[in-house]
Write an enzyme that holds these catalytic residues in place. Structure first.
Site, mmCIF file in Angstrom:
data_model
loop_
_atom_site.group_PDB
_atom_site.id
_atom_site.type_symbol
_atom_site.label_atom_id
_atom_site.label_comp_id
_atom_site.label_asym_id
_atom_site.label_seq_id
_atom_site.Cartn_x
_atom_site.Cartn_y
_atom_site.Cartn_z
ATOM 1 N N THR A 84 0.915 -1.347 -0.001
ATOM 2 C CA THR A 84 -0.227 0.007 -0.206
ATOM 3 C C THR A 84 0.981 1.204 -0.036
ATOM 4 O O THR A 84 0.818 2.023 -0.879
ATOM 5 C CB THR A 84 -0.959 0.011 1.272
ATOM 6 N N ARG A 103 10.339 -4.738 -5.235
ATOM 7 C CA ARG A 103 9.958 -5.447 -4.249
ATOM 8 C C ARG A 103 9.784 -6.906 -4.346
ATOM 9 O O ARG A 103 9.379 -7.379 -5.384
ATOM 10 C CB ARG A 103 8.621 -4.991 -3.659
ATOM 11 N N HIS A 141 14.636 -3.159 4.468
ATOM 12 C CA HIS A 141 13.534 -2.444 3.697
ATOM 13 C C HIS A 141 14.137 -0.734 3.920
ATOM 14 O O HIS A 141 13.831 -0.163 4.826
ATOM 15 C CB HIS A 141 12.412 -2.510 4.540
ATOM 16 N N GLN A 180 11.961 2.480 4.289
ATOM 17 C CA GLN A 180 11.100 2.490 5.218
ATOM 18 C C GLN A 180 11.863 3.373 6.326
ATOM 19 O O GLN A 180 11.438 4.270 7.126
ATOM 20 C CB GLN A 180 10.786 1.446 5.976
ATOM 21 N N ASP A 203 6.901 -4.397 14.765
ATOM 22 C CA ASP A 203 6.296 -4.730 13.407
ATOM 23 C C ASP A 203 5.593 -6.010 13.399
ATOM 24 O O ASP A 203 5.658 -6.528 14.462
ATOM 25 C CB ASP A 203 7.624 -4.795 12.159
ATOM 26 N N SER A 246 5.683 -11.611 8.580
ATOM 27 C CA SER A 246 6.059 -10.860 7.567
ATOM 28 C C SER A 246 5.547 -11.680 6.332
ATOM 29 O O SER A 246 5.345 -12.527 6.449
ATOM 30 C CB SER A 246 7.631 -10.663 7.202
ATOM 31 N N CYS A 300 5.963 0.366 11.059
ATOM 32 C CA CYS A 300 6.089 0.675 9.572
ATOM 33 C C CYS A 300 4.613 0.543 8.952
ATOM 34 O O CYS A 300 4.292 0.950 7.791
ATOM 35 C CB CYS A 300 7.103 -0.206 8.893
ATOM 36 N N ARG A 356 6.893 8.203 3.935
ATOM 37 C CA ARG A 356 7.221 7.512 2.872
ATOM 38 C C ARG A 356 7.437 7.977 1.429
ATOM 39 O O ARG A 356 8.309 7.933 0.835
ATOM 40 C CB ARG A 356 6.393 6.110 2.741
#
Ligand code: CP
Ligand code: NVA
Length: 330
Positions: A59, A109, A136, A139, A244, A248, A286, A313
């Site tokens: 997103t 990604r 990342h 981020q 986080d 994942s 994040c 971001r």
């Protein structure tokens, strides 16, 4: 054959402390020009295209990148896993050669970090890591920009204040999984003079090789890096608390096992305050967030700056793209 001499942002160690500071500062200036002054960018990317090769969903990174490229007057071409042959039905080598022959930059990604290394090896244009299983980097740029904004003294503007002066000696505590976000934090924080403490369950520690690199960074910059299992140890004296998801992308099948292994690691106001965090503690994440890692009383509290972090971001990715594609390198 491999292509050399093209600048990429694949891991956090691709950025020197000065480059890191410059990107944060430049991101603050872009934000000010766009949001406060309402200035157009002058379209330095007019006629240029950036490919967004994403093999996982997104997103924030996608919206940030597409809107940043639009602001700079360029074209963003989103290539999801259903759209192109990214490592499926065609080698990454061939894909990289073909795509990079037609675009001016790539945001990728991927699953395994080795995939982005292969893309970069054969790409004739700069590649920015939009998340891999190990790192990342973009981020953390947003995290640092957010902290820079939060710790800029009132009466001063973030875009005219040096990030090194606001961030130095802040202590960030991580409670959760030893994942890509933690790896990137461990590598970047020493470069701005920040300390990091972490607590992960046994068996979910950060990658040993990356931890070694991070310890080296901390040594070079004279910052603390402390590794624990007990969340209370990591939270003691923390200025900023970060977590986080425990699961994942790509780890969905381990969900049950992970939820059980992470019992006791959920961040709550009680846990944080009983552990001796600093009185003015702040919270970052994040996103995307699940309730299991942090309760609503932390996540939606005035101490949480997660939505400012998410917006940033855009400004930090914009500054990165501007640096790589307009200024032609770091
Ligand atoms: N924080 C982050 O990278 O979010 P997305 O996965 O939605 O891009
Ligand atoms: N650790 C998470 C971060 C998502 C932005 C993942 O890799 O899925």
């Amino acid at each position: 054959p491999a292509v050399s001499g093209v600048p990429h942002l694949l891991t956090d160690n691709d950025l020197s402390p000065k480059q890191l500071s410059d990107i944060i500062q430049s991101a603050c200036l872009f934000k000010h020009q766009a949001k406060v002054l309402g200035q157009p960018s002058g379209a330095p990317l007019a006629g240029k295209t950036m490919a967004l090769m994403f093999s996982k969903r997104s997103t924030r990174t996608r919206v940030a990148t597409e809107t940043a490229i639009a602001y700079l007057g360029g074209h963003a071409m989103f290539l999801g896993s259903q759209d192109i042959q990214l490592g499926v039905n065609e080698s990454l080598l061939d894909t990289s050669k073909v795509v990079s022959s037609m675009v001016d930059g790539i945001m990728a990604r991927v699953g395994a970090h080795s995939e982005i290394e292969t893309l970069a090896k054969y790409s004739t244009v700069p590649i920015i890591n939009a998340l891999s299983d190990l790192y990342h980097p973009t981020q953390i740029l947003a995290d640092l920009m957010t902290l820079h904004e939060l710790y800029t003294p009132s009466g001063s503007d973030p875009h005219t204040t040096a990030p090194t002066s606001t961030l130095k000696n802040l202590r960030l505590a991580w409670v959760g999984d030893g994942n890509n976000i933690l790896h990137s934090l461990m590598l970047q924080l020493p470069k701005v003079g920040m300390h990091i403490t972490m607590a992960t369950p046994k068996g979910y520690e950060p990658n040993a090789e990356i931890l070694k690199q991070a310890q080296k960074n901390a040594q070079v910059h004279g910052t603390d890096l402390e590794v624990y299992h007990d969340p209370k140890d990591a939270l003691r004296n923390a200025d900023i608390i970060v977590t986080d998801t425990w699961i994942s992308m790509g780890q969905e099948e381990e969900k049950k096992q992970r939820i059980a292994s992470f019992a006791g690691y959920q961040l709550t106001t009680d846990l944080i305050e009983q552990s001796g965090a600093n009185a003015d503690w702040k919270f970052l994440h994040c996103l995307p967030r699940k309730q299991e890692e942090v309760t609503d009383d932390v996540f939606y509290s005035p101490r949480s700056h997660v939505f400012q972090e998410a917006e940033n971001r855009k400004w930090t990715i914009l500054a990165c793209i501007n640096q790589l594609l307009v200024k032609k390198g770091f």
